[in-house]
Write a protein that holds these residues in place. Structure first.
Motif, PDB file in Angstrom:
ATOM      1  N   LYS A  33       0.820  -1.220   0.000  1.00 46.12           N
ATOM      2  CA  LYS A  33       0.000   0.000   0.000  1.00 46.12           C
ATOM      3  C   LYS A  33       0.854   1.271   0.000  1.00 46.12           C
ATOM      4  CE  LYS A  33      -3.965   2.216   2.033  1.00 46.12           C
ATOM      5  NZ  LYS A  33      -5.133   2.043   2.895  1.00 46.12           N
ATOM      6  N   TYR A  34       1.941   1.281   0.749  1.00 43.34           N
ATOM      7  CA  TYR A  34       2.810   2.455   0.819  1.00 43.34           C
ATOM      8  C   TYR A  34       4.145   2.230   0.121  1.00 43.34           C
ATOM      9  CZ  TYR A  34      -0.780   4.392   3.699  1.00 43.34           C
ATOM     10  OH  TYR A  34      -1.997   4.865   4.122  1.00 43.34           O
ATOM     11  N   TYR A  91       5.354  -5.942   4.965  1.00 47.57           N
ATOM     12  CA  TYR A  91       4.284  -4.976   5.213  1.00 47.57           C
ATOM     13  C   TYR A  91       4.770  -3.543   5.049  1.00 47.57           C
ATOM     14  CZ  TYR A  91       2.009  -8.889   7.630  1.00 47.57           C
ATOM     15  OH  TYR A  91       1.452 -10.094   7.955  1.00 47.57           O
ATOM     16  N   ILE A 132       2.449  -1.324   5.697  1.00 49.43           N
ATOM     17  CA  ILE A 132       1.491  -0.756   6.644  1.00 49.43           C
ATOM     18  C   ILE A 132       1.313  -1.733   7.806  1.00 49.43           C
ATOM     19  CG2 ILE A 132      -0.432  -1.689   5.273  1.00 49.43           C
ATOM     20  CD1 ILE A 132      -2.149   0.647   6.347  1.00 49.43           C
ATOM     21  N   SER A 133       1.284  -1.197   9.002  1.00 52.42           N
ATOM     22  CA  SER A 133       1.056  -2.012  10.192  1.00 52.42           C
ATOM     23  C   SER A 133      -0.212  -1.537  10.883  1.00 52.42           C
ATOM     24  CB  SER A 133       2.242  -1.884  11.162  1.00 52.42           C
ATOM     25  OG  SER A 133       1.917  -2.465  12.399  1.00 52.42           O
ATOM     26  N   THR A 134      -1.154  -2.428  11.054  1.00 47.65           N
ATOM     27  CA  THR A 134      -2.394  -2.057  11.737  1.00 47.65           C
ATOM     28  C   THR A 134      -2.249  -2.113  13.251  1.00 47.65           C
ATOM     29  OG1 THR A 134      -3.190  -4.325  11.560  1.00 47.65           O
ATOM     30  CG2 THR A 134      -3.855  -2.794   9.823  1.00 47.65           C
ATOM     31  N   ILE A 135      -1.122  -2.642  13.738  1.00 49.15           N
ATOM     32  CA  ILE A 135      -0.882  -2.699  15.181  1.00 49.15           C
ATOM     33  C   ILE A 135      -0.533  -1.315  15.721  1.00 49.15           C
ATOM     34  CG2 ILE A 135       0.567  -3.690  17.007  1.00 49.15           C
ATOM     35  CD1 ILE A 135      -1.335  -5.711  15.617  1.00 49.15           C
ATOM     36  N   ASP A 136       0.425  -0.632  15.069  1.00 49.87           N
ATOM     37  CA  ASP A 136       0.860   0.692  15.539  1.00 49.87           C
ATOM     38  C   ASP A 136       0.585   1.805  14.527  1.00 49.87           C
ATOM     39  OD1 ASP A 136       2.719   0.127  13.596  1.00 49.87           O
ATOM     40  OD2 ASP A 136       4.445   0.151  14.938  1.00 49.87           O
ATOM     41  N   ASN A 137      -0.145   1.486  13.453  1.00 56.39           N
ATOM     42  CA  ASN A 137      -0.518   2.449  12.408  1.00 56.39           C
ATOM     43  C   ASN A 137       0.676   3.052  11.671  1.00 56.39           C
ATOM     44  OD1 ASN A 137      -3.351   2.181  12.747  1.00 56.39           O
ATOM     45  ND2 ASN A 137      -3.169   3.392  14.609  1.00 56.39           N
ATOM     46  N   LYS A 138       1.815   2.356  11.667  1.00 60.00           N
ATOM     47  CA  LYS A 138       2.981   2.832  10.936  1.00 60.00           C
ATOM     48  C   LYS A 138       2.798   2.517   9.454  1.00 60.00           C
ATOM     49  CE  LYS A 138       7.987   2.753  10.775  1.00 60.00           C
ATOM     50  NZ  LYS A 138       9.218   2.203  11.325  1.00 60.00           N
ATOM     51  N   THR A 139       3.147   3.500   8.627  1.00 55.49           N
ATOM     52  CA  THR A 139       3.094   3.322   7.179  1.00 55.49           C
ATOM     53  C   THR A 139       4.390   3.854   6.584  1.00 55.49           C
ATOM     54  OG1 THR A 139       2.029   5.465   6.848  1.00 55.49           O
ATOM     55  CG2 THR A 139       0.576   3.567   7.090  1.00 55.49           C
TER      56      THR A 139
END
Length: 135
Positions: A50-51, A68, A70-77
């Motif tokens: 995505k990024y 990844y 994008i990480s949905t755990i800590d919202n890092k992109t």
């Protein structure tokens, strides 16, 4: 009889959003993936681009790996970048913002959360540089 290299007739595989390739790896957000020449991705690996995910030429990724942006755990992109001839061992995970250096090797079952320099062997959870490689 001359031995044939399995990459002699390499062609970029057809990548359909969210559908396994003929090699059984999958990409989400495929427009963010840059796939280099003679890149080898193992079966059951997952890439979320995505990024942005850049896999330069001759990159090898083992089976069951996850990359990844994008990480949905800590919202890092952030973009992930695997430089030329880098290798990631099976069952490893690469998190957003990581760059793996040219010719570097990541050992199996590693979690890569920070940049890895060129020409090193790194592994572990989290992955740490173990030694330099003579390249």
């Amino acid at each position: 009889m001359e031995k044939m290299n399995r990459f002699d007739n390499w062609k970029i595989p057809e990548i359909i959003e969210g559908i396994p390739t003929k090699y059984n790896w999958i990409v989400q957000n495929k427009d963010g993936l840059e796939l280099g020449y003679k890149t080898d991705i193992g079966a059951f690996s997952y890439i979320n681009a995505k990024y942005g995910v850049i896999l330069e030429k001759y990159v090898q990724i083992g089976s069951h790996c996850s990359i990844y942006s994008i990480s949905t755990i800590d919202n890092k992109t952030a973009k992930v970048h695997l430089k030329e001839n880098s290798k990631v061992g099976s069952h490893s995970t690469v998190l957003p913002g990581v760059t793996i250096g040219k010719n570097s090797i990541i050992g199996a079952h590693s979690l890569v959360i920070a940049d890895i320099p060129d020409n090193v062997l790194a592994f572990g959870v989290p992955a740490k540089v173990i030694r330099n490689l003579n390249v």
